[in-house]
Design a protein around this motif. Sequence first.
Motif, PDB file in Angstrom:
ATOM      1  N   ALA A 123       0.887  -1.153   0.000  1.00  0.00           N
ATOM      2  CA  ALA A 123       0.000   0.000   0.000  1.00  0.00           C
ATOM      3  C   ALA A 123       0.930   1.208   0.000  1.00  0.00           C
ATOM      4  O   ALA A 123       1.776   1.341   0.885  1.00  0.00           O
ATOM      5  N   ALA A 124       0.825   2.038  -0.997  1.00  0.00           N
ATOM      6  CA  ALA A 124       1.778   3.134  -1.136  1.00  0.00           C
ATOM      7  C   ALA A 124       1.075   4.370  -1.657  1.00  0.00           C
ATOM      8  O   ALA A 124       0.387   4.303  -2.668  1.00  0.00           O
ATOM      9  N   LEU A 125       1.275   5.462  -0.959  1.00  0.00           N
ATOM     10  CA  LEU A 125       0.728   6.740  -1.418  1.00  0.00           C
ATOM     11  C   LEU A 125       1.832   7.755  -1.684  1.00  0.00           C
ATOM     12  O   LEU A 125       1.862   8.383  -2.721  1.00  0.00           O
ATOM     13  N   LEU A 130       6.245   4.550  -2.603  1.00  0.00           N
ATOM     14  CA  LEU A 130       6.086   4.087  -3.988  1.00  0.00           C
ATOM     15  C   LEU A 130       7.412   3.559  -4.529  1.00  0.00           C
ATOM     16  O   LEU A 130       7.457   2.507  -5.169  1.00  0.00           O
ATOM     17  N   LYS A 131       8.482   4.258  -4.255  1.00  0.00           N
ATOM     18  CA  LYS A 131       9.798   3.788  -4.706  1.00  0.00           C
ATOM     19  C   LYS A 131      10.180   2.487  -4.003  1.00  0.00           C
ATOM     20  O   LYS A 131      10.736   1.578  -4.622  1.00  0.00           O
ATOM     21  N   GLY A 139       4.929  -4.242  -6.851  1.00  0.00           N
ATOM     22  CA  GLY A 139       4.420  -2.907  -7.150  1.00  0.00           C
ATOM     23  C   GLY A 139       3.607  -2.349  -6.008  1.00  0.00           C
ATOM     24  O   GLY A 139       3.797  -2.711  -4.849  1.00  0.00           O
ATOM     25  N   ALA A 140       2.682  -1.464  -6.368  1.00  0.00           N
ATOM     26  CA  ALA A 140       1.937  -0.701  -5.366  1.00  0.00           C
ATOM     27  C   ALA A 140       0.439  -0.854  -5.537  1.00  0.00           C
ATOM     28  O   ALA A 140      -0.061  -1.089  -6.636  1.00  0.00           O
ATOM     29  N   GLU A 155       4.956   7.128 -12.957  1.00  0.00           N
ATOM     30  CA  GLU A 155       6.285   7.681 -13.221  1.00  0.00           C
ATOM     31  C   GLU A 155       7.272   7.246 -12.133  1.00  0.00           C
ATOM     32  O   GLU A 155       8.419   6.937 -12.437  1.00  0.00           O
ATOM     33  N   LEU A 156       6.838   7.200 -10.882  1.00  0.00           N
ATOM     34  CA  LEU A 156       7.724   6.845  -9.775  1.00  0.00           C
ATOM     35  C   LEU A 156       8.048   5.359  -9.723  1.00  0.00           C
ATOM     36  O   LEU A 156       9.180   4.982  -9.438  1.00  0.00           O
ATOM     37  N   VAL A 157       7.064   4.499  -9.986  1.00  0.00           N
ATOM     38  CA  VAL A 157       7.320   3.054  -9.885  1.00  0.00           C
ATOM     39  C   VAL A 157       7.897   2.471 -11.167  1.00  0.00           C
ATOM     40  O   VAL A 157       8.425   1.366 -11.162  1.00  0.00           O
ATOM     41  N   GLY A 158       7.781   3.208 -12.256  1.00  0.00           N
ATOM     42  CA  GLY A 158       8.313   2.740 -13.522  1.00  0.00           C
ATOM     43  C   GLY A 158       7.304   1.934 -14.312  1.00  0.00           C
ATOM     44  O   GLY A 158       6.229   1.577 -13.814  1.00  0.00           O
TER      45      GLY A 158
END
Length: 187
Positions: A123-125, A130-131, A139-140, A155-158
């Motif tokens: 869980a990432a906000l 996120l990275k 992933g997220a 954009e941040l996780v690719g």
Amino acid sequence: MGVHYVEGDLTPEAAAKVERLGYTAVWIAGTREPRLTIVERVLAATGALAVATGIVNIWYAEAQAVADTYHRLEAAYPGRFLLGIGAGHRELGTDFRSPYQALVDYLDVLDESGVPKQRRVLAALGPRVLKLAAERSAGAHPFLVTPEYTRRARELVGPDALLAVRLEVVHCGVEAASPNRAPARRH
């Protein structure tokens, strides 16, 4: 495409119906107990439905117990379970570490216990988590975000990381002025 349920609202029968309707995954929110009983019941009631926790709260479910449960579920239902973890609310907890460091420590235990990176999400906000999700998991799973947020998160996780976003959608049918839209807008 998946469906989201809160743990207390999901039954094995509902999951079987979700599968019959053609959905490929169900995400279960609000999971606190490390044995993940509802996950096991849903997996047993369905034939191919992927089941993901969205999320197991790291403040309530001890990492080693969750890792043991992951291995038990993976052995019984290979490839159908995705472990979503996160530093949700810690209302009653006494652990005062930073949520970021607590996630890192939790991931360390999962790594040591052999829970594969590609079978877990965070869980990432915020940008830092996120990275972390891109580096240490598949992933997220951001929750209740906007399309604009989703673009920045991608954009941040690719391009290769899983980005399983929960967006609220209201199906209003053909009528543009449906009275059912007002409660949804308030939500």
